[in-house]
Design a protein around this motif. Structure first.
Motif, PDB file in Angstrom:
ATOM      1  N   MET A   1      -0.395 -11.356   0.552  1.00  0.00           N
ATOM      2  CA  MET A   1      -0.290  -9.907   0.671  1.00  0.00           C
ATOM      3  C   MET A   1       1.170  -9.449   0.585  1.00  0.00           C
ATOM      4  SD  MET A   1      -1.432  -7.363   3.656  1.00  0.00           S
ATOM      5  CE  MET A   1      -3.162  -7.485   3.909  1.00  0.00           C
ATOM      6  N   GLU A   2       1.382  -8.383  -0.122  1.00  0.00           N
ATOM      7  CA  GLU A   2       2.737  -7.880  -0.284  1.00  0.00           C
ATOM      8  C   GLU A   2       3.207  -7.221   1.012  1.00  0.00           C
ATOM      9  OE1 GLU A   2       4.661  -7.467  -3.222  1.00  0.00           O
ATOM     10  OE2 GLU A   2       3.321  -8.792  -4.325  1.00  0.00           O
ATOM     11  N   THR A   3       4.496  -7.181   1.178  1.00  0.00           N
ATOM     12  CA  THR A   3       4.974  -6.422   2.328  1.00  0.00           C
ATOM     13  C   THR A   3       4.914  -4.950   1.968  1.00  0.00           C
ATOM     14  OG1 THR A   3       7.235  -6.357   1.593  1.00  0.00           O
ATOM     15  CG2 THR A   3       6.599  -8.261   2.900  1.00  0.00           C
ATOM     16  N   LEU A   4       4.778  -4.135   2.985  1.00  0.00           N
ATOM     17  CA  LEU A   4       4.647  -2.702   2.730  1.00  0.00           C
ATOM     18  C   LEU A   4       5.900  -2.126   2.094  1.00  0.00           C
ATOM     19  CD1 LEU A   4       2.577  -1.302   5.675  1.00  0.00           C
ATOM     20  CD2 LEU A   4       2.028  -1.260   3.252  1.00  0.00           C
ATOM     21  N   GLU A   5       7.050  -2.684   2.457  1.00  0.00           N
ATOM     22  CA  GLU A   5       8.298  -2.178   1.885  1.00  0.00           C
ATOM     23  C   GLU A   5       8.305  -2.340   0.376  1.00  0.00           C
ATOM     24  OE1 GLU A   5      11.876  -3.823   3.710  1.00  0.00           O
ATOM     25  OE2 GLU A   5      10.893  -3.343   5.620  1.00  0.00           O
ATOM     26  N   LYS A   6       7.868  -3.516  -0.049  1.00  0.00           N
ATOM     27  CA  LYS A   6       7.837  -3.804  -1.472  1.00  0.00           C
ATOM     28  C   LYS A   6       6.862  -2.848  -2.183  1.00  0.00           C
ATOM     29  CE  LYS A   6       7.956  -8.012  -4.200  1.00  0.00           C
ATOM     30  NZ  LYS A   6       7.451  -9.385  -4.208  1.00  0.00           N
ATOM     31  N   VAL A   7       5.740  -2.619  -1.507  1.00  0.00           N
ATOM     32  CA  VAL A   7       4.762  -1.681  -2.040  1.00  0.00           C
ATOM     33  C   VAL A   7       5.408  -0.317  -2.204  1.00  0.00           C
ATOM     34  CG1 VAL A   7       2.640  -0.445  -1.537  1.00  0.00           C
ATOM     35  CG2 VAL A   7       2.804  -2.887  -1.081  1.00  0.00           C
ATOM     36  N   ASP A   8       6.106   0.103  -1.160  1.00  0.00           N
ATOM     37  CA  ASP A   8       6.713   1.431  -1.181  1.00  0.00           C
ATOM     38  C   ASP A   8       7.643   1.607  -2.367  1.00  0.00           C
ATOM     39  OD1 ASP A   8       6.988   2.027   2.368  1.00  0.00           O
ATOM     40  OD2 ASP A   8       5.384   2.323   0.926  1.00  0.00           O
ATOM     41  N   SER A   9       8.495   0.630  -2.629  1.00  0.00           N
ATOM     42  CA  SER A   9       9.491   0.834  -3.672  1.00  0.00           C
ATOM     43  C   SER A   9       8.834   0.851  -5.055  1.00  0.00           C
ATOM     44  CB  SER A   9      10.577  -0.234  -3.587  1.00  0.00           C
ATOM     45  OG  SER A   9      10.029  -1.487  -3.958  1.00  0.00           O
ATOM     46  N   ALA A  10       7.869  -0.032  -5.277  1.00  0.00           N
ATOM     47  CA  ALA A  10       7.241  -0.061  -6.601  1.00  0.00           C
ATOM     48  C   ALA A  10       6.459   1.217  -6.873  1.00  0.00           C
ATOM     49  CB  ALA A  10       6.320  -1.270  -6.719  1.00  0.00           C
ATOM     50  N   PHE A  11       5.890   1.800  -5.826  1.00  0.00           N
ATOM     51  CA  PHE A  11       5.046   2.978  -6.012  1.00  0.00           C
ATOM     52  C   PHE A  11       5.775   4.279  -5.686  1.00  0.00           C
ATOM     53  CE2 PHE A  11       2.158  -0.561  -5.615  1.00  0.00           C
ATOM     54  CZ  PHE A  11       1.233  -0.315  -6.612  1.00  0.00           C
ATOM     55  N   ALA A  12       7.099   4.198  -5.587  1.00  0.00           N
ATOM     56  CA  ALA A  12       7.875   5.402  -5.262  1.00  0.00           C
ATOM     57  C   ALA A  12       7.573   6.495  -6.278  1.00  0.00           C
ATOM     58  CB  ALA A  12       9.361   5.066  -5.263  1.00  0.00           C
ATOM     59  N   GLY A  13       7.449   7.701  -5.788  1.00  0.00           N
ATOM     60  CA  GLY A  13       7.221   8.824  -6.693  1.00  0.00           C
ATOM     61  C   GLY A  13       5.755   9.084  -7.000  1.00  0.00           C
ATOM     62  N   THR A  14       4.856   8.201  -6.539  1.00  0.00           N
ATOM     63  CA  THR A  14       3.440   8.424  -6.816  1.00  0.00           C
ATOM     64  C   THR A  14       2.733   9.124  -5.649  1.00  0.00           C
ATOM     65  OG1 THR A  14       2.847   6.269  -5.916  1.00  0.00           O
ATOM     66  CG2 THR A  14       3.260   6.367  -8.274  1.00  0.00           C
ATOM     67  N   SER A  15       3.428   9.319  -4.521  1.00  0.00           N
ATOM     68  CA  SER A  15       2.849   9.923  -3.306  1.00  0.00           C
ATOM     69  C   SER A  15       1.617   9.164  -2.831  1.00  0.00           C
ATOM     70  CB  SER A  15       2.463  11.390  -3.521  1.00  0.00           C
ATOM     71  OG  SER A  15       3.560  12.108  -3.979  1.00  0.00           O
ATOM     72  N   VAL A  16       1.610   7.854  -2.980  1.00  0.00           N
ATOM     73  CA  VAL A  16       0.413   7.076  -2.625  1.00  0.00           C
ATOM     74  C   VAL A  16       0.017   7.281  -1.162  1.00  0.00           C
ATOM     75  CG1 VAL A  16       1.777   4.976  -2.215  1.00  0.00           C
ATOM     76  CG2 VAL A  16      -0.646   4.779  -2.732  1.00  0.00           C
ATOM     77  N   GLU A  17       1.006   7.544  -0.295  1.00  0.00           N
ATOM     78  CA  GLU A  17       0.710   7.706   1.132  1.00  0.00           C
ATOM     79  C   GLU A  17      -0.072   8.990   1.413  1.00  0.00           C
ATOM     80  OE1 GLU A  17       3.686   7.772  -0.284  1.00  0.00           O
ATOM     81  OE2 GLU A  17       4.209   9.878  -0.006  1.00  0.00           O
ATOM     82  N   ALA A  18      -0.032   9.943   0.487  1.00  0.00           N
ATOM     83  CA  ALA A  18      -0.678  11.242   0.739  1.00  0.00           C
ATOM     84  C   ALA A  18      -2.194  11.194   0.517  1.00  0.00           C
ATOM     85  CB  ALA A  18      -0.063  12.312  -0.151  1.00  0.00           C
ATOM     86  N   CYS A  19      -2.708  10.124  -0.085  1.00  0.00           N
ATOM     87  CA  CYS A  19      -4.136  10.082  -0.420  1.00  0.00           C
ATOM     88  C   CYS A  19      -4.991  10.121   0.841  1.00  0.00           C
ATOM     89  CB  CYS A  19      -4.454   8.819  -1.213  1.00  0.00           C
ATOM     90  SG  CYS A  19      -6.233   8.602  -1.463  1.00  0.00           S
ATOM     91  N   TYR A  20      -5.959  11.041   0.883  1.00  0.00           N
ATOM     92  CA  TYR A  20      -6.882  11.078   2.029  1.00  0.00           C
ATOM     93  C   TYR A  20      -8.312  10.718   1.611  1.00  0.00           C
ATOM     94  CZ  TYR A  20      -7.439  16.096   0.709  1.00  0.00           C
ATOM     95  OH  TYR A  20      -7.648  17.295   0.062  1.00  0.00           O
ATOM     96  N   GLN A  21      -8.415  10.029   0.487  1.00  0.00           N
ATOM     97  CA  GLN A  21      -9.684   9.418   0.109  1.00  0.00           C
ATOM     98  C   GLN A  21     -10.806  10.422  -0.116  1.00  0.00           C
ATOM     99  OE1 GLN A  21     -10.495   6.082  -0.597  1.00  0.00           O
ATOM    100  NE2 GLN A  21      -8.286   6.015  -0.793  1.00  0.00           N
ATOM    101  N   CYS A  22     -10.513  11.502  -0.817  1.00  0.00           N
ATOM    102  CA  CYS A  22     -11.582  12.469  -1.063  1.00  0.00           C
ATOM    103  C   CYS A  22     -12.464  12.029  -2.227  1.00  0.00           C
ATOM    104  CB  CYS A  22     -11.007  13.848  -1.342  1.00  0.00           C
ATOM    105  SG  CYS A  22     -10.177  13.993  -2.933  1.00  0.00           S
ATOM    106  N   GLY A  23     -11.918  11.193  -3.125  1.00  0.00           N
ATOM    107  CA  GLY A  23     -12.726  10.688  -4.231  1.00  0.00           C
ATOM    108  C   GLY A  23     -12.801  11.606  -5.431  1.00  0.00           C
ATOM    109  N   LYS A  24     -11.984  12.666  -5.465  1.00  0.00           N
ATOM    110  CA  LYS A  24     -12.040  13.564  -6.620  1.00  0.00           C
ATOM    111  C   LYS A  24     -11.601  12.839  -7.894  1.00  0.00           C
ATOM    112  CE  LYS A  24     -11.061  18.360  -7.810  1.00  0.00           C
ATOM    113  NZ  LYS A  24     -10.326  19.593  -7.515  1.00  0.00           N
ATOM    114  N   CYS A  25     -10.689  11.874  -7.728  1.00  0.00           N
ATOM    115  CA  CYS A  25     -10.249  11.059  -8.872  1.00  0.00           C
ATOM    116  C   CYS A  25     -11.446  10.313  -9.463  1.00  0.00           C
ATOM    117  CB  CYS A  25      -9.162  10.075  -8.434  1.00  0.00           C
ATOM    118  SG  CYS A  25      -9.528   9.185  -6.918  1.00  0.00           S
TER     119      CYS A  25
END
Lengths: 186, 572, 285
Positions: A1-25
């Protein structure tokens, strides 16, 4: 499993943390029916740092990059951008799902073609891709598919056996090198 | 040498986390004129106040500085404490080291420095303060209530029943507001009309209530206890004193094609019209824009038919001044516009839902009219496009609400409940129908609320899909609803006959203009701000002006009903 | 009026009919196209899928060429190219570090100030009224379904063009030409785009839905402004028909084809004869 820090940097700018799982995508995705994991589930896996599972999914290679998910997201999460990052990681780490590895093979062949010519040579790309795919899994139907179209394309002046090349091909190669070799020019 | 006491509050951790309290205490003790400086964890608590009182007496303090929260919060508290200790309360000042310092900074060293600076300034202010004695000013024991919806009606009745005169101003031709158009209400499913209409009648007849319908607030002057309010009584073209409400005019009116406001466009009304049969006052109004007489000069049929001579095409707006001592704002809400057109650039619409394009994609308030006995279908569920009974209805929650990308981040609070109610009303009337709900979370906090939602699912068979709808299109006469069910992890497509969108609640049209006239604060969405959400929930920061109902935040019906008690107590 | 021109690989490859059609229209409308000198591929889906940095660098090189040669507005008729160019331009404008890094990588100074536009915008800038007054051959029989696909309007925050759910810009042009565009559901649904080769089944399924809905909505043709949409709907249409056992027979026109027809150009001049699905009777000249 990746560390969260590594996840954060690779996904910077995607606002991945804002997802509240509504499923509209997922609801709007034209190819969700073909995916093994839904777009919202991929985003969730990224939030949890469980990238292995996401990288190995067929879903990321089914994605047609139509940007509908990103456009409709109520939380402005760049879902399509997240899938781009997952594809890149999956390719780099050799995790692409075997069933859809041909998509990766095609995209690699595409980039290779650009690297050499500066512009796409369709005949060369198709030939290269089909040979690669054939060698990989003896995909005869794929090898034969579209070959019937070739004469028709030719007849319409749409098939250029000798494709265009840019004059300054050296600079194209240098751009590729700078973008693929870490640390150089960056 | 002056004798000033400085009392620094930790506010639990709120201030102490960011400001070095001990250092600040030591520093301010050195300020010339400061007799003593002490700190305590909760200065506003009983032991804290006791410390203030004790120091005032023992050190014979001539002034007090409390360094803690905003004076809005506790200036009164500390002035009262000083008074009991024998110090003139106007020699007490507060340095706001919480909102203006600890809450907005991270760097402890710099925040401490700033806090010391704020206290130093406040000490300087107290050094120049003089003892003051309050004077008495006569106040007008009358109240103005703005808005005649359920919240305003109840506020007006409470104040009037307590023996004070009330001026009730309603913008529409009748009081009743949104609730008058509702069918049955959650969580009891009792009829909205049965609860509201008696109160409307009472309001119209109450000797202490002066009702201005079809009127708006023009301007407000004055201050707490003595407001002078100018009311614009809009031209109704009907003399409501002469009119008997017989109906001869509107039944004969030839202009019949204006979408009815009360039925949210599901039915048409005439140019001279009564908003709804139970209206208070039960008097019609002429819609100038639709009236043939106003448009072409010909017609005047209503004038000919009226036996009472109540029709007056020459009517004009009138300005009336009323004097009141307190103002209650109950301006209410409106639904978010789902379609393309939006009132401001902060909001955007749902092009993907086809609202406005497909007749059978309707709002929740339209569904209320469809299921109401007083509605255009007399309570039968018939879809707008062709009058057929829809066999499959999709209800979509959170349309606008909790959608940052469309400009609304808040939860509208009532949609989960009324959507559950809608599925029940539908299933009770269309037994073989299917009710599908798309939701993100079910928020059913409230007495008997959760049970109500479970009843919709378990007893009435509503099918809940956990996910948002992405797109609605129409194909072969069906509405194709594409959404997701994240619990099974699949996209869901439902071919529906009708779709009901639970649109977000927004402050009513014109609330911002009203807030500016009354000098009230409002949040980024335009909801009016209370003074303090816990300590002063019905007061505003303008003394003598109170708020209630959905102009403050999305609320359900029981809520303003409960809050009225507080408000009544506060008015006098 | 002159526009910079970035054809992209498709228009110089199998979609050369699109280029011919655009050039023919521009000639009639007295608008010049100045092709960017020695432009390179934008990288398309392959680059943004596999190498994020490359997906900025390849378009950045083209923007740098435009800046070097003083070209202000550049037409990129392929929405994939235009989206990639716009995205790179935004990234460059937003960050000084990005400008420095990219200038180094692409060996030319680049700031991202080029205005990248699609074909619809070119017609809008020439002026719908101007085009309307030049119409010689009103397209009265044409009932097109205007198909925007994905990238003309998406992602909305990046491309900032028209309404991404209910676009109308193509309809406005077609109405000016005398055509009667139909209202339909798949205007902004995806056709599978670049996956034609690698994942044909997906493309055929998506294309079938689009063709079906267009025909079902009363359209007698589809108008596109994207070479990939054209490939998937035109070249693949017979494959769709075979797989789903249907007969759509819907001609697929580029936007420039229908503008050109209305302006009096013929099928050959617009390379409509190179399409796979035969043009309709009304444009058989």
């Amino acid at each position: 499993m990746e560390t969260l820090e590594k996840v954060d940097s690779a996904f910077a700018g995607t606002s991945v943390e804002a997802c509240y799982q509504c499923g509209k995508c997922t609801g709007g995705c034209p190819v969700a029916g073909l995916m093994d994991l839904m777009p919202n589930q991929l985003v969730r896996l990224v939030q949890l740092g469980r990238l292995e599972k996401a990288m190995a999914s067929t879903a990321i290679w089914h994605c047609v990059s139509c940007q509908t998910c990103t456009t409709r997201c109520p939380q402005s999460v760049d879902c399509a951008g997240i899938l781009d990052v997952l594809r890149q990681m999956s390719a780099e780490q050799g995790k692409a799902a075997p069933e859809l590895r041909r998509v990766l093979v095609f995209q690699k062949a595409f980039l290779d073609n650009i690297r050499r010519n500066g512009r796409l040579n369709e005949v060369e790309l198709i030939g290269f891709f089909k040979t690669l795919a054939f060698l990989k899994d003896f995909n005869i139907p794929l090898l034969m598919k579209d070959t019937l179209l070739a004469p028709q394309l030719m007849q319409r002046g749409k098939l250029h056996v000798i494709g265009e090349k840019v004059r300054d091909r050296a600079v194209v190669r240098r751009i590729f090198d700078r973008c693929t070799k870490p640390g150089k020019g960056a | 040498m002056a004798r000033i006491g400085v009392f620094i509050c930790w506010c639990g951790e709120n201030i102490a986390r960011t400001v070095d309290i001990e250092k600040a205490t030591a520093e301010v003790a050195k300020i010339p004129g400061v007799r003593c400086a002490i700190n305590y964890k909760y200065m506003c608590s009983d032991p804290g106040q006791a410390m203030v009182r004790e120091k005032i007496q023992r050190e014979k303090l001539q002034g007090v500085v409390v360094a803690s929260c905003s004076p809005h919060m506790h200036l009164k508290t500390f002035r009262a404490a000083a008074k009991t200790a024998g110090l003139n309360p106007y020699l007490v000042e507060m340095a706001n080291v919480r909102e203006h310092c600890s809450w907005v900074h991270h760097d402890k060293e710099k925040a401490t420095e700033k806090a010391i600076g704020l206290i130093r300034m406040t000490v300087g202010k107290v050094l120049r303060n003089r003892a003051l004695d309050p004077i008495k000013v006569p106040l007008t024991k009358r109240a103005l209530v703005i808005g005649g919806g359920v919240a305003g009606i109840q506020a007006a009745l409470d104040i009037a029943d307590a023996g004070c005169e009330v001026v009730l101003v309603e913008r529409e031709p009748s009081i009743g507001g949104k609730m008058a158009g509702l069918s049955e209400t959650f969580p009891t499913l009792d009829c909205s009309q049965c609860i509201l209409t008696p109160r409307m009648v009472e309001t119209g007849q109450h000797p202490n209530i002066k009702l201005y319908s079809y009127s708006e607030i023009e301007s407000v002057e004055g201050f707490v206890g003595n407001f002078k309010v100018t009311i614009r009584k809009k031209a109704r073209y009907i003399d409501i004193d002469k009119c008997t409400g017989c109906g001869e005019c509107w039944t004969k009116c030839p202009s019949k094609k204006t979408p009815s406001e009360f039925d949210y466009g599901l039915a048409n009304r005439t140019a001279i019209y009564m908003p709804f049969p139970q209206a208070v006052p039960a008097r019609p109004v002429i819609d100038k824009d639709a009236c043939i007489k106003f448009k072409t000069g010909k017609c005047g049929l209503c004038l000919k038919r009226c036996q009472a001579g109540a029709i007056n095409f020459e009517d004009e707006d009138k300005l009336i001044t009323e004097e009141v001592g307190a103002i209650v704002t109950a301006a209410g809400y409106q639904l978010y516009d789902i379609g393309k057109d939006q009132p401001n650039a902060k909001l955007s619409g749902y092009g993907e839902y086809g609202y406005g394009e497909y007749a059978d994609v309707i709002t929740s308030l339209q569904f209320e009219r469809l299921s109401s006995a007083s509605g255009p279908t007399s309570g039968e569920i018939k879809r707008p496009s062709d009058g057929e009974t829809p066999k499959k209805v999709v209800f979509v929650s959170c349309v606008g609400s909790r959608d940052n990308a469309k400009g609304i981040s808040y939860c509208s609070k009532i949609c989960c409940m009324y959507t559950a109610k809608h599925t029940m009303l539908y299933k009770h009337k269309v037994h073989d129908g299917e009710a599908h709900v798309f939701y993100m979370d079910i928020r059913a906090g409230g007495k008997n609320y959760e049970e109500f939602v479970r009843r919709a699912i378990e007893q009435d068979g509503a099918i809940y899909h956990r996910g948002r709808v992405s797109k609605i299109t129409r194909e072969n006469g069906k509405l194709i609803v594409r959404g997701a069910d994240t619990l099974v992890g699949e996209p869901v497509t439902i071919e529906a006959d009708m779709v009901v969108l639970a649109a977000a609640m927004r402050p009513a049209v014109g609330v911002l203009e009203l807030a500016q006239k009354l000098k009230l604060g409002y949040d980024e969405f335009g909801f009016l701000s209370e003074s303090h959400p816990k300590l002063r929930p019905v007061e505003t920061n303008t003394a003598g002006i109170y708020i209630c109902g959905a102009c403050q935040a999305p609320k359900d019906i029981p809520r303003p009903w409960r809050r009225r008690r507080r408000r009544r107590a506060k008015c006098w | 009026m002159e526009f910079g021109y970035y054809p992209g690989c498709a228009l110089h490859g199998s979609s050369n009919d699109y280029e011919k059609s655009i050039r023919a229209c521009m000639k009639v409308l007295n608008a010049g196209l100045k092709e960017l000198d020695d432009w390179i591929c934008c990288g398309a889906t392959a680059a943004h899928s596999l190498n994020h940095k490359l997906s900025t660098a390849l378009p950045a090189r083209n923007l740098a060429i435009a800046e070097r040669d003083g070209v202000g507005s550049v037409l990129a008729p392929c929405p994939m190219c235009s989206m990639e160019l716009i995205k790179a331009g935004r990234a460059l404008r937003e960050s000084e570090q990005m400008r420095r890094q990219m200038s180094e990588i692409v060996e030319l100074k680049v700031e991202g100030k080029t205005d990248v536009i699609n074909l619809i915008q070119v017609f809008e800038r020439i002026g719908i009224e101007t085009i309307k007054s030049a119409v010689k051959n009103p397209l009265a029989d044409l009932k097109p379904a205007c198909y925007y696909g994905c990238l003309l309007t998406r992602p909305a925050k990046v491309v900032q063009f028209d309404d991404c759910e209910r676009p109308r810009s193509m309809e406005l042009i077609l109405e000016a030409l005398g055509a009667a565009p139909v209202s339909w559901n798949y205007a902004t649904e995806c056709c599978g785009a670049g996956l034609t080769m690698a994942n044909e089944a997906t493309v055929l399924e998506l294309a079938n839905k689009i063709l079906k809905n267009a025909a079902g909505s009363g359209a007698n043709c589809i108008v596109v402004a994207c070479p990939m949409c054209h490939v998937n709907l035109d070249m693949k249409q017979s494959a769709v028909e075979r797989r789903y056992d249907t007969a759509h027979g819907l001609p697929i026109y580029y936007l420039s084809d229908v503008v050109g027809l209305a302006l009096g150009l013929n099928k050959k001049e617009l390379a409509i004869d190179k399409h796979f699905v035969c043009a309709r009777a009304q444009v058989k000249r």
